[in-house]
Design a protein around this motif. Structure first.
Motif, PDB file in Angstrom:
ATOM      1  N   LEU A 131       0.891  -0.771  -0.020  1.00 58.60           N
ATOM      2  CA  LEU A 131      -0.586   0.176  -0.241  1.00 58.60           C
ATOM      3  C   LEU A 131       0.897   0.828  -0.281  1.00 58.60           C
ATOM      4  O   LEU A 131       1.659   1.505   0.667  1.00 58.60           O
ATOM      5  N   TYR A 132       0.481   2.253  -0.937  1.00 57.97           N
ATOM      6  CA  TYR A 132       1.361   3.145  -0.915  1.00 57.97           C
ATOM      7  C   TYR A 132       0.112   4.727  -1.241  1.00 57.97           C
ATOM      8  O   TYR A 132      -1.049   4.604  -1.224  1.00 57.97           O
ATOM      9  N   GLN A 133       0.454   5.686  -0.975  1.00 56.79           N
ATOM     10  CA  GLN A 133       0.218   6.934  -0.113  1.00 56.79           C
ATOM     11  C   GLN A 133      -0.080   7.597  -1.936  1.00 56.79           C
ATOM     12  O   GLN A 133       0.884   7.907  -2.107  1.00 56.79           O
ATOM     13  N   SER A 134      -1.299   7.993  -2.701  1.00 55.65           N
ATOM     14  CA  SER A 134      -1.646   7.329  -4.329  1.00 55.65           C
ATOM     15  C   SER A 134      -1.177   8.647  -4.685  1.00 55.65           C
ATOM     16  O   SER A 134      -1.513   9.227  -5.591  1.00 55.65           O
ATOM     17  N   THR A 135      -2.121   9.612  -3.076  1.00 55.93           N
ATOM     18  CA  THR A 135      -2.609  11.438  -3.878  1.00 55.93           C
ATOM     19  C   THR A 135      -2.191  11.823  -2.835  1.00 55.93           C
ATOM     20  O   THR A 135      -2.140  11.667  -1.525  1.00 55.93           O
ATOM     21  N   GLN A 136      -2.263  13.200  -2.944  1.00 49.82           N
ATOM     22  CA  GLN A 136      -1.690  14.173  -2.221  1.00 49.82           C
ATOM     23  C   GLN A 136      -3.116  15.285  -1.861  1.00 49.82           C
ATOM     24  O   GLN A 136      -2.794  15.456  -2.352  1.00 49.82           O
ATOM     25  N   GLY A 137      -3.758  14.588  -1.100  1.00 47.76           N
ATOM     26  CA  GLY A 137      -4.659  15.733  -0.386  1.00 47.76           C
ATOM     27  C   GLY A 137      -4.433  16.895  -0.623  1.00 47.76           C
ATOM     28  O   GLY A 137      -3.995  17.856  -0.301  1.00 47.76           O
ATOM     29  N   ASN A 138      -5.811  17.691  -0.212  1.00 51.87           N
ATOM     30  CA  ASN A 138      -5.645  18.895   0.005  1.00 51.87           C
ATOM     31  C   ASN A 138      -6.718  19.580   0.417  1.00 51.87           C
ATOM     32  O   ASN A 138      -7.653  19.222   0.223  1.00 51.87           O
ATOM     33  N   PRO A 139      -6.580  19.704   2.036  1.00 45.36           N
ATOM     34  CA  PRO A 139      -8.030  19.364   3.182  1.00 45.36           C
ATOM     35  C   PRO A 139      -8.414  20.775   2.589  1.00 45.36           C
ATOM     36  O   PRO A 139      -9.310  21.200   3.434  1.00 45.36           O
ATOM     37  N   ASN A 140      -7.997  21.904   1.986  1.00 46.97           N
ATOM     38  CA  ASN A 140      -8.326  23.033   2.005  1.00 46.97           C
ATOM     39  C   ASN A 140      -9.209  23.527   0.631  1.00 46.97           C
ATOM     40  O   ASN A 140     -10.143  24.207   0.094  1.00 46.97           O
ATOM     41  N   LEU A 141      -9.066  21.947  -0.224  1.00 46.78           N
ATOM     42  CA  LEU A 141     -10.066  22.079  -1.125  1.00 46.78           C
ATOM     43  C   LEU A 141     -12.051  22.426  -0.652  1.00 46.78           C
ATOM     44  O   LEU A 141     -12.342  22.068  -0.334  1.00 46.78           O
ATOM     45  N   GLY A 142     -12.137  23.256  -2.032  1.00 50.35           N
ATOM     46  CA  GLY A 142     -13.407  23.967  -1.901  1.00 50.35           C
ATOM     47  C   GLY A 142     -14.142  23.987  -3.112  1.00 50.35           C
ATOM     48  O   GLY A 142     -13.548  22.868  -4.727  1.00 50.35           O
ATOM     49  N   TRP A 143     -15.387  25.059  -3.193  1.00 53.58           N
ATOM     50  CA  TRP A 143     -15.730  24.784  -3.923  1.00 53.58           C
ATOM     51  C   TRP A 143     -15.408  25.779  -5.233  1.00 53.58           C
ATOM     52  O   TRP A 143     -15.147  26.420  -5.409  1.00 53.58           O
ATOM     53  N   GLU A 144     -15.965  24.817  -6.271  1.00 52.30           N
ATOM     54  CA  GLU A 144     -15.771  26.446  -8.024  1.00 52.30           C
ATOM     55  C   GLU A 144     -16.746  26.689  -8.055  1.00 52.30           C
ATOM     56  O   GLU A 144     -18.389  26.250  -7.692  1.00 52.30           O
ATOM     57  N   LYS A 145     -16.423  28.518  -7.949  1.00 54.58           N
ATOM     58  CA  LYS A 145     -18.177  29.197  -8.728  1.00 54.58           C
ATOM     59  C   LYS A 145     -17.544  29.785  -9.677  1.00 54.58           C
ATOM     60  O   LYS A 145     -17.162  30.284  -9.880  1.00 54.58           O
ATOM     61  N   THR A 146     -19.311  29.480 -10.075  1.00 57.64           N
ATOM     62  CA  THR A 146     -19.484  30.910 -11.621  1.00 57.64           C
ATOM     63  C   THR A 146     -20.194  31.926 -10.367  1.00 57.64           C
ATOM     64  O   THR A 146     -21.245  31.278 -10.266  1.00 57.64           O
ATOM     65  N   SER A 147     -19.892  33.038 -10.473  1.00 58.46           N
ATOM     66  CA  SER A 147     -20.618  34.244 -11.116  1.00 58.46           C
ATOM     67  C   SER A 147     -20.993  35.289 -11.535  1.00 58.46           C
ATOM     68  O   SER A 147     -19.920  35.327 -13.454  1.00 58.46           O
ATOM     69  N   ALA A 148     -22.494  35.325 -12.379  1.00 56.77           N
ATOM     70  CA  ALA A 148     -22.403  35.226 -13.290  1.00 56.77           C
ATOM     71  C   ALA A 148     -23.941  36.207 -13.717  1.00 56.77           C
ATOM     72  O   ALA A 148     -24.557  36.848 -12.780  1.00 56.77           O
ATOM     73  N   ILE A 149     -23.484  37.157 -15.362  1.00 58.29           N
ATOM     74  CA  ILE A 149     -24.642  37.924 -15.163  1.00 58.29           C
ATOM     75  C   ILE A 149     -25.540  37.968 -16.236  1.00 58.29           C
ATOM     76  O   ILE A 149     -24.489  37.639 -17.391  1.00 58.29           O
ATOM     77  N   ASN A 150     -26.235  38.167 -16.373  1.00 58.01           N
ATOM     78  CA  ASN A 150     -27.503  38.109 -17.597  1.00 58.01           C
ATOM     79  C   ASN A 150     -28.273  39.134 -17.896  1.00 58.01           C
ATOM     80  O   ASN A 150     -28.631  39.772 -16.881  1.00 58.01           O
ATOM     81  N   LEU A 151     -28.385  39.581 -19.145  1.00 58.63           N
ATOM     82  CA  LEU A 151     -29.322  40.583 -19.038  1.00 58.63           C
ATOM     83  C   LEU A 151     -30.149  40.511 -20.728  1.00 58.63           C
ATOM     84  O   LEU A 151     -29.823  39.404 -21.607  1.00 58.63           O
TER      85      LEU A 151
END
Lengths: 447, 1189
Positions: B839-859
């Motif tokens: 067994l080995y550590q196969s991914t390096q985690g990221n405890p700060n992983l958060g949301w991808e955000k889209t801000s959008a303007i529509n007219l």
């Protein structure tokens, strides 16, 4: 309510372990050490064949279109920093190193002192092997000896070649002091041993042209009085016999078992109907058993491996099961002969060179045939070519002896004119792109 | 409901023009029946049938009478009035006969006034119908039934052009009573005589029609502005189109039901601006991919969120049957009431973390009161392949092989300074070039198979492999639905059977689906359920990837297969000569055998359900709780029999292998919401608050089996060796906890405001970043309701909209923030060794992983011109996606290659226009809708990197670069072929080793040599614009429907061409090879390389040679329908009947040289637009019927 929320949203993987819960027991470390060997499988039956064998003058790539020319470009010295095989090789080795590093820092959880030293020795042997491959392919390189974050890695410098070698020597010296000569349980066959560490250290010294040190460490492994039990098998073909694994000539090999899923290997292109240098074929004396090892055997319409790597496909896994021999006794004898000749043109050097020749059925050399140090030097290099083709030795032998330019020019294959800078591979472009250390992490000259 | 006589305005009353005697009345009965004019029930009276002669009755306030009464029976007084005013009174004699008038006097007073004065003291009321005046006891208490309060009304609803409008809801205002017009537009309803009838129909203005005592009410509805009155589902509620302030595209039941299609996704194609529906895989049962307003993400998923009857579906890409199953495939098209796509962030923000790629909301049909509907929708059809790729015939292919192998021979001779002839036999060739005389694998040898063809022998095998794998495939679908209900319970029940054979032999899809939708109310409580169960069986043929290397793609296999070999041997077994072919020729397995002999069957079961309860706590304050599930369960069994060769044996029998894959996905969601509506003065407010919990668990098992002794047992228990792959097994979970709130306010119904916020917590993110907040706001102004606009006559309606919102994307792996371990085992021990677990550590985690955000303007604006003749909706938008979930390459010296981080920015901006109009010319009615959308995608930041280069399928590179769109092709640029040696010599930057006839490339980096460093951006799969058209032409009973979709300005990487369009000759070629370079004097078309079995240049590297324009215009549907005249339908037992013929995908206009320009086998946003031989889309001819009983 808050605690309810917390547990509702805290889902830990059930079918995959997290590293936070690992490295806690001896059994964990055993697993981690085993996993540190595993990357060798992909290297030695993978890109190493391009990087270490095809690069030399033994074989030639005839398929420029395959895989976008990646392999062809390495063989033909056209490869640049964006070559994915070069990048993958670099990445795979550092992945191997990280497995060693991640485990080494947790060895304290191993309760048995013996086992703890053994694991330390195994991991340091593997790490030394990795850095030895790196320093021979790229020269100066990042020396990572403990786990490193991405942010730190972006700032790292390439350590100088002597510094890398110092680390290799240090690891191997430590490995030699803690590894057993052999394992009591045959189940451990394949783990690094003290002999493997010495043989590797001998090769490191030879590469560094530290001949007396090479003689000294290799001497322990040879002669009838040594404790290691290594010997030349009477028949050279049986060294490679897939039914004769881990025989007395083998010092360290990458292990495979084709009947187990994902533990066999395919038949690499250069071992399958290789375009071998006709000058290599014609260099064998009549009756030299090693020549036949380069003839092919038909497995099926597409697969015709050289006899050295003969095995039949497992019908279920569709893979082959040959181990890949990294260090064997004949290599040790030739290394010893070479180092000894550099220290002093001596009878001892003849003894071991001739032992290898005689076993193959070739005529032995006398001081008349090789009257001086220089002629012996040429002969032992040629002998290494005859003894170790397709064993990933040739390219490093050529650059170590600074004979690569001439050898590629005089090849019986398509002659290639190379320059000295091409002794080293380019640092993968992706690494340069990521590095923020523009002065300490530079490309090799010429690329 | 008081019968207030005085307020009653006189209707147009005239004298009946005939006698008023009972006899006369009787005579008129027949007449009345004939003209179906009036039936009046007078409660408490005997039933009387009276004539109403429209336009002739007298006005009671006009007729004057003079009268003096002393002690006379009321009945006699009435008679006197009758005679003096020429009127006729009708009354229940029991209530009148014993009444006595003591004293009563009027002088020259109107009848109206007279009757008021006369009857009021007795508590009697009256009303006039024609010349008849009905008299009955007045209402005393609120609950009392009063005279004539309930009348049966019937009538016809017509559209603006005078054609009957079926399906119009006719409702009695402030009452639960409602009905729906039948196919002839007729309706019957009972109502109080002074009630108001409300006529509503999607796409038309609501009409409020007072009954005014009329028993026949014919109305005609006017189309609404841009379907402004249409009900739009906006997530956790509905809104009328008029009030919508965000960008929402909608389809109604008729949009999806008039075209027979196997999935709603297919019915959506081309009809919604800004919504690109692609059918990348034509395999029966395969899903589509939907992109709403371009691609905003790089690493996270780009699929929209699907919400069916309030249940947000699982985002689990079930790759069970070998292709991605679209979650919508489980929904029967005929069950769909509406499809609404929330396109802008403000609309989608109510779905918070999952709204970034848009939200597709599907609402299914529900039962209606008072009306039992039984319908049968049925179609049968034949599908066939839309296109065959022109391949070389056997003789042409033999010539190509001959040239290619000879050119290799000449090149190899030349390299050794030797010469030879094309006529040299193989023995001579081997000896000249110093190879073993028994070698049969070298590229310069001539395959003996070609000689009979070169000699022009007759009667040779010339297999057309495309014909061999394609078939005319039947399909059918039957849907039986019953809906109806009483005041308290409504139901919709349907069953569907779909049976579709694939156009590739031995593939197909069968689906059995059932749906029950129920609603029950009692007082303030409403309960309901939507349950959809679906069982599908998919027979799969592998049609993706390369034909060789174990991929065994049947489509590409058929294209590259040599026509020299027959499908079957004379003994009936499959011919595998190709697989064992020597002489450096390709070794594909007979594609017909692959299709016919492999078993690959997936059974899928899916339960989509939602149960809700709604309680009206006080008026307009509703609490709703619902529980939904999306449970799917599939198992896939594959078996490769011994009669198929494998790479080891090349011939049969081989060792059979099998795979068994199962996955159980349980996804549940519970939602609790409170809604409140309030209107005061000119203000209108709607508020929503709630919270939801959702959780998914997927449990997958994947077992590979081999060592079967024979083909008798095909399941894994017959195997001797079982292995469990490291991927595709185990339990995966995610959970989501959310709170949401929304406020919608309007003032004077023309100033509209809406604001919403959602907070989501997800198990997929790190401990400190689990929660994300997604606010949005939007505003609308109905300009045309302003006084200053009313003078502008050509503008019928005009609305302006603006919105801003933030949405998220959580489509990443479930445990990506954690460092995880992977197994990595090793072999140790004596002899062959044993497996030692590692067994080995196969991914390096990221405890700060958060949301991808889209801000959008529509007219946006919705505008209606020339009295609603032309409607337009225009939207412009700009979406900025930041904190991209990006797998960033990290220094390999860490031991890892990538780490998932929140970094980078992508912008999508675009324009969407929808135009529709309705026109009529005599009996012709023509409606058109055209949509156009253009999206521009641009990477703004990659977190410090300049670009990401991605390789796909080991052969093609993509580059995603700051300042450019995501996923550009990154290839060499082919500029032609070298004409001759002089051309090579004169070209400054050469391909090393190139010979005349090899590809010439552009020296992009200007270093004087052509190599991998000369790759550059050569196109993108994202179109410049897309467009769609749907139209309907009606003439009498006939309707003609057309739907088309087009894409312009994109590029496709048809990398399958590297096999079937490479003149290396190891595989059969397209007829492009006929234009190949042969010699300086016969240079071909200057684009196709010389035939050479061992190419000397970089011809095989993916370059612009392999790229093709992806622009196309596809006629998706062409349907001609006929609705039987109602009489005829009734005479054969139907309430209504429509018969139609449809051609699906009848025409595609494109320059694309593969099968299907909608193809993209890669779901990775960084590597779109690859065609590696996918399942072609079929064209289908169907006949069908929509019947109602």
């Amino acid at each position: 309510m808050l605690s309810c929320k917390k547990s509702f949203l805290t889902l830990l993987p059930q079918s995959q372990a997290t590293s936070a819960a690992f490295y806690k027991t001896t059994a964990d470390i055993t697993n981690a050490v085993n996993a540190s060997y595993a990357p060798l499988q992909g290297m030695y039956y993978g890109t190493f064949i391009d990087m270490m064998e095809a690069r030399g003058d033994n074989v030639e790539n005839l398929n420029p279109g395959a895989n976008a020319g990646t392999e062809y470009n390495i063989d033909q010295f056209l490869a640049k920093a964006d070559n994915t095989d070069i990048q993958n090789t670099w990445g795979n080795i550092y992945n191997g190193i990280s497995r060693c590093n991640n485990t080494l820092i947790h060895l304290d959880v191993v309760t048995s002192a013996t086992l703890k030293s053994q694991y330390e020795g195994e991991l340091k042997f593997l790490r030394a092997l990795h850095y030895f491959n790196i320093v021979r392919m790229w020269g100066a390189a990042p020396l990572v000896l403990s786990p490193i974050t991405a942010a730190d890695a972006a700032k790292i410098s390439r350590s100088s070649v002597p510094d890398v070698y110092a680390a290799i020597e240090s690891d191997l010296t430590r490995a030699i002091s803690v590894l057993p000569v052999s394992y009591t349980s045959s189940a451990d066959l394949g783990r690094a041993t003290q002999g493997a560490a010495k043989a590797l250290l001998g090769k490191v010294y030879l590469t560094e042209a530290k001949y007396p040190q090479a003689v000294s460490v290799l001497k322990d492994l040879i002669g009838s009085t040594n404790a290691y039990g290594y010997t030349l098998l009477p028949n050279v073909a049986s060294v490679f016999d897939v039914n004769n694994k881990m025989n007395a000539e083998i010092i360290f090999a990458v292990r495979f078992n084709k009947t187990i899923a994902n533990q066999g290997h395919g038949l690499p292109p250069y071992f399958n109907q290789p375009g071998l240098d006709p000058k290599l074929i014609s260099a064998y004396q009549p009756g030299d058993a090693r020549a036949d090892l380069l003839n092919t055997i038909t497995l099926d319409a597409n697969d015709k491996p050289v006899k050295k790597y003969y095995d039949t496909f497992d019908p279920n896994t569709k893979t082959l099961g040959n181990d890949f021999i990294v260090l064997r006794y004949a290599d040790v004898l030739l290394m010893y002969a070479e180092a000894e000749n550099e220290v002093a043109y001596s009878a001892d050097a003849f003894t071991y060179l001739n032992a290898v020749r005689a076993r193959a059925g070739a005529t032995t050399f006398s001081q008349t045939d090789l009257p001086d140090q220089a002629s012996f030097r040429t002969a032992v290099l040629q002998e290494r070519r005859l003894e170790l083709p397709l064993e990933l030795s040739r390219w490093f032998d050529l650059i170590r002896t600074n004979t690569a330019i001439a050898a590629l020019k005089n090849s019986g294959l398509t002659p290639i004119t190379i320059q000295a800078y091409q002794y080293l591979y380019p640092i993968p472009q992706t690494e340069l792109n990521i590095s923020t250390n523009k002065s300490g992490f530079t490309q090799n000259p010429g690329y | 409901m008081n019968f207030l006589l005085k307020k009653k305005k006189p209707a147009l009353l005239c004298p009946a023009g005939g006698g008023t005697s009972p006899q006369h009345i009787k005579i008129n009965i027949k007449q009345i029946m004939r003209i179906s004019a009036v039936i009046i029930f007078l409660t408490g009276m005997s039933t009387l049938v009276l004539q109403a002669a429209p336009g002739k009755a007298q006005a009671l306030d006009q007729i004057k009478v003079s009268l003096t009464v002393v002690n006379e029976p009321l009945s006699s007084v009435l008679k006197r009035i009758e005679s003096s005013a020429n009127l006729h009174f009708v009354y229940p004699s029991s209530k009148i006969n014993n009444l006595q008038v003591n004293l009563f006097t009027v002088q020259n007073t109107s009848v109206e006034k007279t009757l008021d004065l006369l009857l009021q003291p007795f508590g009697l009321i009256y009303r006039q119908i024609g010349d008849n005046i009905l008299i009955d006891a007045g209402k005393k208490n609120a609950g009392d039934k009063v005279m004539a309060s309930q009348i049966n009304i019937s009538g016809k609803v017509l559209d603006e052009s005078g054609l009957p409008l079926p399906g119009v809801t006719v409702r009695v205002k402030n009452s639960p009573k409602s009905t729906v017009t039948d196919n002839a537009g007729n309706y019957h309803i009972s109502a109080d005589e002074n009630d108001v009838l409300v006529f509503t129909f999607i796409g038309y203005n609501q009409l409020d029609q007072p009954v005014n005592g009329k028993i026949s009410i014919n109305v005609s509805l006017k189309p609404s502005l841009g379907q402004m009155k249409e009900v739009v589902v906006i997530g956790y509620g509905t809104q009328t189109r008029k009030d919508v302030t965000t960008a929402v595209s909608s389809l109604t039941a008729s949009d999806v039901n008039d075209f027979p299609s196997t999935g709603v996704d297919k019915a959506m194609t081309g009809k919604l601006a800004g919504v690109q529906v692609l059918q990348p895989d034509g395999a029966p049962g395969a899903g589509i991919s939907i992109h709403v307003r371009g691609t905003g993400t790089i690493t996270a998923g780009s699929d929209p969120l699907y919400v069916v009857d309030g249940v947000p579906l699982s985002d689990n890409d079930i790759n069970g049957p070998g292709f991605k199953v679209n979650p919508l495939d489980a929904i029967n098209v005929n069950d769909i009431e509406s499809v609404d796509v929330l396109k802008d962030a403000s609309a989608a923000a109510i779905y918070g973390s999952r709204g970034s790629n848009g939200v597709v909301i599907i609402t299914t049909k529900r039962g209606k009161r008072d009306k039992v509907d039984i319908s049968l929708n049925s179609y049968y059809g034949i599908q066939s392949v839309t296109k065959e790729i022109p391949m070389l015939n056997a003789t042409q292919y033999a010539q190509l092989i001959y040239d290619a192998h000879n050119n290799t021979y000449f090149n190899q001779l030349a390299a050794k300074g030797l010469t030879g002839s094309a006529t040299d036999d193989n023995a001579t060739r081997l000896s000249k070039l110093g190879a073993s005389p028994t070698n049969t694998s070298l590229a310069y040898l001539l395959p003996p198979e070609i000689f009979p063809y070169l000699e022009g022998q007759k009667g040779l095998t010339n297999t057309n492999w495309q014909n061999a794998i394609f078939q005319q495939a039947p399909m059918q679908s039957q849907t039986l639905a019953v809906s109806g209900g009483s005041d308290n319970v409504q139901y919709y029940i349907s069953g569907n059977y779909l049976d579709q054979d694939g156009i590739v032999i031995n593939s197909g899809y069968k689906r059995y689906a059932g749906r029950v939708n129920l609603d029950a109310h009692y007082n303030h409580l409403k309960l309901g359920a939507s349950i959809n169960y679906n069982y599908g069986v998919i027979k799969y043929d592998n049609t993706e990837g390369a034909f060789n290397n174990g991929n065994n793609n049947i489509i590409e296999g058929a294209l590259v297969a040599s026509p020299f070999f027959p499908v079957k041997n004379p003994d009936g077994t499959y011919n595998y000569s190709q697989y064992a072919w020597q002489y450096s020729q390709s070794n594909g397995i007979n594609p017909v055998a692959l299709a016919m002999l492999r078993t690959d069957v997936t059974n899928e079961k899916k339960l989509l359900s939602n149960v809700y309860a709604e309680y009206e706590i006080i008026k307009d304050l509703k609490f709703k709780v619902s529980f939904g599930t999306d449970i799917s369960d599939f198992n896939r069994s594959e078996f490769n029999p011994s009669t198929l060769p494998n790479p080891l044996t090349l011939t049969t029998p081989s060792v059979p292998t099998a795979d068994y894959i199962t996955n159980q996905i349980t996804n549940w969601v519970t939602e609790s919401t409170v809604t409140y509506k309030k209107r005061w003065g000119d203000n209108s407010l709607q508020a929503l608050g709630g919270y939801t919990l959702q959780k998914e668990m997927a449990n997958a098992t994947n077992i590979a089996a081999t060592g079967f002794p024979n083909d008798l047992v095909k399941t894994i228990n017959g195997a001797t060796t079982l292995t469990i792959p490291t991927t595709g097994n185990g339990i995966n979970e995610w959970s989501l906890l959310s709170g949401l709130a929304r406020l919608q306010y309007s003032y004077k119904d023309k100033y509209l405001l809406s604001a919403a916020i959602r907070a989501d917590g997800s198990s997929r993110f790190g401990p400190s970043t689990k929660y994300g907040y997604f606010p949005s706001a939007s505003a609308g102004w109905i300009l045309s309701d302003e006084d200053f606009m009313k003078s502008i006559e050509f503008i019928s309606a005009l609305k302006l909209r603006a919105s801003y919102g933030v949405t998220g994307n959580f489509q990443i792996g479930n445990y990506a923030y954690l460092s995880t371990l992977s197994p990595s085992n090793y072999i140790l021990g004596a002899s062959s060794g044993n497996l030692e677990p590692g067994l080995y550590q196969s991914t390096q985690g990221n405890p700060n992983l958060g949301w991808e955000k889209t801000s959008a303007i529509n007219l946006g604006t919705d505008i209606s011109l020339f009295k609603n003749v032309l409607n337009a909706t225009v939207d412009v938008y700009s979406n900025n996606t930041s904190n991209l979930l990006l797998s960033v390459p990290v220094s390999l010296s860490t031991g890892y290659s990538t780490q998932l981080v929140n970094i980078g920015k992508v912008n999508n901006r675009g324009l969407e226009v929808t135009l529709s109009n309705t026109s009529q010319l005599g009996k012709f009615k023509w409606t058109n809708s055209v949509n156009y959308s253009a999206n521009r995608n641009k990477v703004l930041s990659l977190g410090g990197q300049k670009s990401i280069i991605t390789e796909a399928d080991n052969v093609i590179y993509f580059i995603t670069e700051v300042g450019k769109p995501i996923g550009n092709y990154y290839t060499l640029v082919q500029t032609g072929v070298y004409k001759d040696a002089a051309d090579i010599a004169n070209t400054p930057a050469k391909v090393p080793g190139a010979q005349p006839g090899d590809f010439k490339f552009k020296d992009v980096n200007g270093d004087g040599v052509i190599d991998g460093n000369d790759k550059t951006i050569t196109g993108n799969y994202q179109p410049k614009f897309t467009y769609g058209y749907s139209g309907q032409l009606q003439y009498g009973i006939f309707d003609l429907n057309v739907a088309a979709q087009g894409v312009y300005g994109n590029t496709i990487a048809n990398i399958a061409q590297r096999h079937y369009n490479s003149t290396e000759s190891y595989a059969n070629n397209t007829t492009d090879a006929l234009n190949r370079y042969v010699s300086p004097s016969d240079p071909g078309n200057g684009r196709v390389a010389i035939a050479d079995r061992s190419e000397t240049g970089l011809n095989a590297q993916i370059s612009t040679y392999h790229l093709s324009s992806g622009s196309y215009l596809r006629i998706r549907d062409l349907t001609l329908g006929a609705t039987l005249p109602q009489k005829m339908a009734k005479s054969i037992g139907f309430a209504s009947a429509r018969l139609y013929v449809t051609a699906e995908n009848p025409f595609t206009f494109t320059k694309y040289n593969g099968y299907n320009p909608e193809v993209s086998v890669e779901s990775n946003p960084l590597t779109p637009g690859i065609d590696y031989g996918s399942y072609p889309v079929s064209k289908t001819f169907l006949i069908g019927a929509n019947l109602k009983f």
